[in-house]
Design a protein around this motif. Structure first.
Motif, PDB file in Angstrom:
ATOM      1  N   VAL A  20     -89.624   5.646   5.240  1.00 54.77           N
ATOM      2  CA  VAL A  20     -89.493   4.553   6.205  1.00 54.77           C
ATOM      3  C   VAL A  20     -88.789   5.105   7.454  1.00 54.77           C
ATOM      4  O   VAL A  20     -87.737   5.734   7.349  1.00 54.77           O
ATOM      5  CB  VAL A  20     -88.676   3.377   5.624  1.00 54.77           C
ATOM      6  N   SER A  46     -89.046  -0.219  -2.387  1.00 51.87           N
ATOM      7  CA  SER A  46     -90.040  -1.262  -2.655  1.00 51.87           C
ATOM      8  C   SER A  46     -91.463  -0.785  -2.374  1.00 51.87           C
ATOM      9  O   SER A  46     -92.391  -1.076  -3.138  1.00 51.87           O
ATOM     10  CB  SER A  46     -89.724  -2.501  -1.811  1.00 51.87           C
ATOM     11  N   GLU A  47     -91.632  -0.057  -1.274  1.00 49.83           N
ATOM     12  CA  GLU A  47     -92.972   0.346  -0.845  1.00 49.83           C
ATOM     13  C   GLU A  47     -93.332   1.768  -1.263  1.00 49.83           C
ATOM     14  O   GLU A  47     -94.449   2.219  -1.016  1.00 49.83           O
ATOM     15  CB  GLU A  47     -93.084   0.200   0.679  1.00 49.83           C
ATOM     16  N   ASP A  95     -81.101  -1.043   4.671  1.00 51.93           N
ATOM     17  CA  ASP A  95     -82.333  -1.825   4.598  1.00 51.93           C
ATOM     18  C   ASP A  95     -83.539  -0.906   4.429  1.00 51.93           C
ATOM     19  O   ASP A  95     -84.496  -1.219   3.701  1.00 51.93           O
ATOM     20  CB  ASP A  95     -82.509  -2.666   5.865  1.00 51.93           C
ATOM     21  N   ARG A 130     -83.861   0.225   0.853  1.00 53.56           N
ATOM     22  CA  ARG A 130     -84.463  -0.840   0.032  1.00 53.56           C
ATOM     23  C   ARG A 130     -85.972  -0.929   0.264  1.00 53.56           C
ATOM     24  O   ARG A 130     -86.767  -1.063  -0.679  1.00 53.56           O
ATOM     25  CB  ARG A 130     -83.804  -2.188   0.342  1.00 53.56           C
ATOM     26  N   ARG A 131     -86.368  -0.866   1.524  1.00 50.77           N
ATOM     27  CA  ARG A 131     -87.793  -0.966   1.842  1.00 50.77           C
ATOM     28  C   ARG A 131     -88.546   0.237   1.301  1.00 50.77           C
ATOM     29  O   ARG A 131     -89.650   0.108   0.762  1.00 50.77           O
ATOM     30  CB  ARG A 131     -87.973  -1.077   3.353  1.00 50.77           C
ATOM     31  N   ASP A 145     -77.925  -7.985   5.385  1.00 50.83           N
ATOM     32  CA  ASP A 145     -78.973  -7.156   5.978  1.00 50.83           C
ATOM     33  C   ASP A 145     -78.648  -6.894   7.441  1.00 50.83           C
ATOM     34  O   ASP A 145     -77.665  -7.412   7.982  1.00 50.83           O
ATOM     35  CB  ASP A 145     -80.347  -7.832   5.837  1.00 50.83           C
TER      36      ASP A 145
END
Length: 366
Positions: free
Chosen positions: A361, A356-357, A349, A352-353, A109
């Motif tokens: 982002v 997930s959300e 990252d 990925r976020r 990360d």
């Protein structure tokens, strides 16, 4: 520096950690460079390291990577291991005063990647990521044309990758199947996609929307002969905003049949550019056709190296890197630094976020 000048430079001795891509590509490329010797190679399996060393004429092998890092004969440590090992290995190599070439993705990360970058800055040694595509003439010329304004106002870019090498369940479970060890397509090819966009466009993504998929959900463990859950991704779809009207789309799949394909396109108010491997095309607005862009003829590869863009890019990279070290320089223009690695990881990252959300982002450009 020309090839004739290398004989007056310092001889560079390389130590390599890992026996996959290193065996097929890195070792032959380094051994083809004037004034360079591969002196040590390590693998988690000592017998594997010994076999590779014997087959490639490397004088020392080890089952412990620390033997490469601690070897006083080694000037450059090349880390060619699963991503979860990069952080510790890079820090140890930097602490030993070695120059470092690290495989992508940089780390697990951005937090790990930032520590690596700051350590390299503190030590003042050459610390680079293996984004070898930057050294292909096609990619370099594409960047020159884009940054030189050939396309006018930039509108959009696209990176695409199609392969079916992970499509069948017969592919055994290994670290690539394990997200905790940095496995998956986002790290393997997504890291190249992000680095290519940043390199060619000369801009930083400021927002990301991403989706990650795992289509083959279980694989057989070759050691236990039991089915294991796949936790890594095999398909990535992402949109990126670069501020203003410039956007990019990234579409990557390791489960798509058909002829393998990997390329990048950039479009602007005056025209477009498309690169695939060592070929580059230009299209002027209104022409409705692609015209090839003149590039240097491809050079011959050392015997045994695979004939693909990764190997060809790495051969040029290895030559430039070792010549730079031979001169005693600590900067290699155009190469991906540990700072670039950190910036790349922040985008990965964010993908990925976002997945997930299920939202856009933002990425701060500090």
């Amino acid at each position: 520096m020309g090839s004739g000048d290398i004989m007056t430079a310092k001889r560079i001795r390389v130590g390599i950690i890992g026996t996959g891509f290193a065996r097929s590509t890195q070792v032959p490329a380094f051994q083809a460079c004037a004034g360079v010797e591969v002196v040590s190679i390590a693998s988690s399996r000592a017998e594997r390291a010994e076999s590779v060393a014997r087959g490639l004429g490397i004088p020392h092998s080890a089952g412990d990577w620390r033997e490469v890092v601690d070897n006083p004969q080694v000037d450059l440590v090349s880390i060619v291991t699963p991503p979860h090992l990069h952080h510790a290995m890079a820090l140890a190599a930097l602490q030993s005063g070695k120059a470092v070439l690290c495989e992508k993705p940089t780390a697990l990360d951005a937090a790990e990647a930032e520590i690596m970058w700051l350590a390299a800055e503190q030590r003042g040694t050459l610390a680079l990521l293996d984004h070898e595509l930057r050294f292909l003439p096609s990619r370099q010329r594409m960047r020159e044309l884009v940054l030189g304004g050939e396309l006018g106002t930039l509108y959009h870019a696209r990176v695409y990758y199609r392969s079916d090498h992970r499509a069948g369940p017969e592919q055994p479970w290994d670290w690539w199947s394990d997200m905790a060890r940095g496995g998956g397509l986002l790290g393997a090819i997504g890291s190249h996609a992000v680095d290519s966009l940043r390199f060619v466009l000369g801009r930083e993504p400021v927002e990301v929307m991403g989706m990650m998929s795992t289509h083959v959900t279980t694989r057989m463990d070759g050691h236990t002969h039991e089915s294991r859950l796949v936790t890594s991704d095999d398909e990535i779809q992402a949109l990126m905003g670069f501020g203003g009207e410039l956007t990019a789309a990234v579409s990557l799949s390791a489960v798509e049949p058909g002829a393998p394909l990997h390329g990048m396109e950039v479009y602007g108010s005056k025209g477009g550019l498309r690169v695939e491997g060592e070929q580059l095309w230009h299209s002027a607005v209104g022409s409705r056709r692609w015209e090839p862009v003149a590039l240097p003829a491809p050079e011959a590869l050392p015997e045994g190296m695979p004939d693909n863009e990764w190997a060809r890019g790495f051969l040029r990279y290895a030559r430039a890197l070792t010549e730079t070290l031979g001169q005693g320089a600590r900067v290699l223009p155009g190469a991906s630094t540990f700072e670039d690695g950190w910036r790349n990881m922040r985008v990965l990252d964010a993908v990925r976020r976002s997945h997930s959300e299920r939202r856009w982002v933002s990425i701060s450009n500090r």
